[in-house]
Design an enzyme around this catalytic site. Sequence first.
Site, PDB file in Angstrom:
ATOM      1  N   GLU A 482       0.777  -1.242   0.000  1.00 16.48           N
ATOM      2  CA  GLU A 482       0.000   0.000   0.000  1.00 16.48           C
ATOM      3  C   GLU A 482       0.809   1.292   0.000  1.00 16.48           C
ATOM      4  OE1 GLU A 482      -2.927  -0.414   3.127  1.00 16.48           O
ATOM      5  OE2 GLU A 482      -4.093  -1.832   1.959  1.00 16.48           O
ATOM      6  N   GLU A 578      -6.790  -7.621  -1.759  1.00 15.07           N
ATOM      7  CA  GLU A 578      -7.214  -7.513  -0.351  1.00 15.07           C
ATOM      8  C   GLU A 578      -8.635  -6.996  -0.319  1.00 15.07           C
ATOM      9  OE1 GLU A 578      -5.299  -5.088   2.567  1.00 15.07           O
ATOM     10  OE2 GLU A 578      -3.333  -5.957   2.174  1.00 15.07           O
TER      11      GLU A 578
END
Length: 971
Positions: A482, A578
């Site tokens: 991320e 995710e």
Amino acid sequence: MWHVSAACFILLLTVPVSVAFTRLPLSGSGWIVSDSADVKINGKVPGTQYTALLKQGLIGDPLYRDNDVNLRSLGRKNWTYSLNFSVPAILVSSKNLTLVCEGLDTVAQMILNNNVLGKTDNMFVRFAYDITGKLRKGNNNLRVEFTSAVLEAQSKASKSSYRIPPDCPPEVQHGECHVNQLRKEQCSFSWDWGPSFPTQGIWQPIYIDSFNSAIIRDVSAVVSKVNNKWQIAVQVYFDSIRQPGRYGVTGQLEASIRGLNLSHSENVTLRGIEEPTHFIITVPESKIVPLWWPRGYGEQNLFTLNVTFETFKGPYRSATDKSSKSLRIGFRTVELIQEPVKNKFQIRKGWKYYYDKRYSPTGLTFYFRVNGIPIFLKGSNWIPADNFQERITRKHLQYLLSSAASVGINAMRVWGGGIYESDDLYDICDELGIMVWQDLMFSVALYPAYPEFIKSVAYEVKYQMRRLKHHASILVWAGSNENEKALRQDWFDTKENYTRYYEDFLKLYVRTIKPIVESEDSSREYLSSSPTNGAESVKEGYVAQDPGSELYGDIHFYDYMADQWTAEVFRIPRMASEYGIQSWCNNESLAAVFAPQDFDVNSKMVDHRQHHGMGNIEMTAEVTLHMQLPQTSDTQSYFAEYIYLTQINQAMSMRTQTEHYRRYQSRLLDDGRGLTMGALYWQLNDIWQAPTWASIDYEGRWKMLHYFARSFFNKHLISPYKLDSNTLDVFIVVDEIPIMESRSPATGKLQFWPMSTLDSLKNSEVPKQEIYAVLHKLRMATIGYLRIEVFEYSSFQPLFSWTVPYELKTTAESVFKKSISDALSESGCPGPEHCLLYFSATDQSGSDLSTSWFMFTYPKYARIKKPQLKIVSVTKLASTVFEIEVSADVPALFVWLSAGSVKGHFSDNGFHMLSSSAKVQFFAQQPIRSLTLRPQLSVKSLQNNWSNIRAHFSILVFLCMSISLLYWIIY
Ligand code: BMA
């Protein structure tokens, strides 16, 4: 004092006694762990200060209640590991002595017999020290003086000329600050699903190697297919004496691949420079090599590559060293396909349409082909399995990964906030056919880019690539978790100084890590982050304008405000690496860490275990949106019921989302969205007993989500959903069959088709001898009958049914569409709250393929009766396997079995009972007697507490009272 006896010398693998190379292990017991004040205790390696203190009874269970906070001071002290050991003369007489530490956590100084050997500051690398002349015959002392990681991180941050955010984790995590300053397991300072235990210790083997000339230190290998021939590129790294003399060290290097009759042999001369030897073993085209396939697509054929090196005697050397190393490799190709989803773009000029082949505003595909076949990744995300690595056994990893494999998981992302996992984990993934998406260990943070940090990272990446790249299961390398998104979306308030942070980002992930990954492994792709837009991110300078675009790369999806039981709230990406929602761990798993008063939804400990800001409020809101909250005044029963409801909510939300992604694998919308080729839910496992996103809790108990995964990841999926408020649409999705990409000649749109013609199979990588069997499998998966039955909640007899034949042309398509009101009236169902649908599919031969179900309303509106559920019998089938029969008097929803304090899992759980009896199996983790298991078993199901049931009841009471009154008046 601990004396190393002669028996402690282990000769590496098959080394004959006459050769000089010996390894003296220093791991195990005998270590003294001390702080700078008064603690001095026995310790073990691998180990940390926490497990050493626990073993000596000086602290309680670190996971008990809020001990993570109570024990906070342990992470802020400096600990020393020290070992006295005795060394025989023969060992010190060798020309070279190397102290090897496979992993130190993290900031430490190594001292041998008062000689400072060096400093360490990266837990992800191996340190090796030349201790020739420093190791003594007889007694020796090795000290590893650790500095508190918490203090070191703080000090590094304060020395930094600019802020490198985030500074500290959110307060709710009770964590420590500036972990991004250190090359240490990032979640050890706390995460939104885990506590803070900033460990210090020797977490990997430590040993002394003694040799006279040179030994193999590492072997790495990459398997690839070049010009239609399999090649195994092998690198051998040596540890050789520092001054090898005029002629260097010479020796014979032999490599062989067991079972394939392939070998390589060469004379090697080492001149003391750390240069590896490279060679390529080419498999002749005439040799058919059994392939390694992802789970479900074929076998996981693995071969042992064995490399040995024996040095020759020389003018200055009378003895030889013989060393060897083995790796397991597999033959498979991996490609990440990023191509325009539409290779023709339609443009309108006046009344005419033209195709512009050059320009595609509809994005790029993002999927993996293994052995030439596009594969939909079905899986989850892996976090460290324990706060204390030394507690993780191969058996436990095998349990967790087999649990994943057994519900249809074929891919696992090793998430970037933990550790580069143990060899055991990757070995097991190789064996099970679980493809690994490997993040590098950088997560949700910006990172320093000063020269020493970069140097440390460069070494780390080289070291880890060499350790891991031979694994057949590894699919891709991703630079971080991320961090591209965090920078672009200004998560840490860095907008003002964007250029500086962007430069650091490039320095770390693009200029340092990328070239290393690419030179170490040309067979797989490197992505600088996850999520990322992949090739589009590269085009946009590695930090895309919208790294979460649905048209490129992968996405992470979290939205706790959305109703996750409805498909329309989800995005339509190329791949979801995710997505998740929280639930509580199983109630039984809290027994070891909660005091009786903690089993209360309003208790302090319930808040304490929740590390995700609004987590408890969100879970309650999600539960009440779909179900009724428990109706009991007993605090403990309320909490147990509440846990059950959060698990239903999580399981249903993830079912809805995962099926949504799978339905989109063959669909491409005009705006370019679609062709979703992966769904990795967040997260598989847990690090403590708490409310988290996991599907298996810390004690290994499966949550309802994990049982649901078996059906939403089924290779033959029946997926009913509401297309709009009054339309039921039912999809069938198939995988584990060879599929191919095909473009519509008219629009240039890409689609995934089952590879169902003989010709296409002949041109594929499917082994020739298997083609007819595969063709049969394809037909069986794509042609069949779907039966749809309508059940009223009050009866085990179906009200109505439809049977529809289907023949799939693509891998995911609609096979039944109907207006809900028509379905209800046709079937005679009084209303949506009274019925559910049950689906079953059979192939052409009548064999069962899969089942599914659909509720017209949320359970809170469903007119379900209170079932009487009973465990009728428990039959022992094997020492750990039992068959349990459950009976019900009316249909029961989300039937949930518990084995109390007995650890294990069921063959199914959280299911609906639409017949009066159901049989499931229980698999205990340890052998157990029926008599012990039986009293631990319990069963429950969803119960609605109807106000109208209460109203009916009061009418009944009122009627009874009136009749009695009348009776009394009359008589
Ligand atoms: C993602 C992950 C983790 C986190 C999870 C749940 O962002 O990468 O960092 O634990 O969400 O919030």
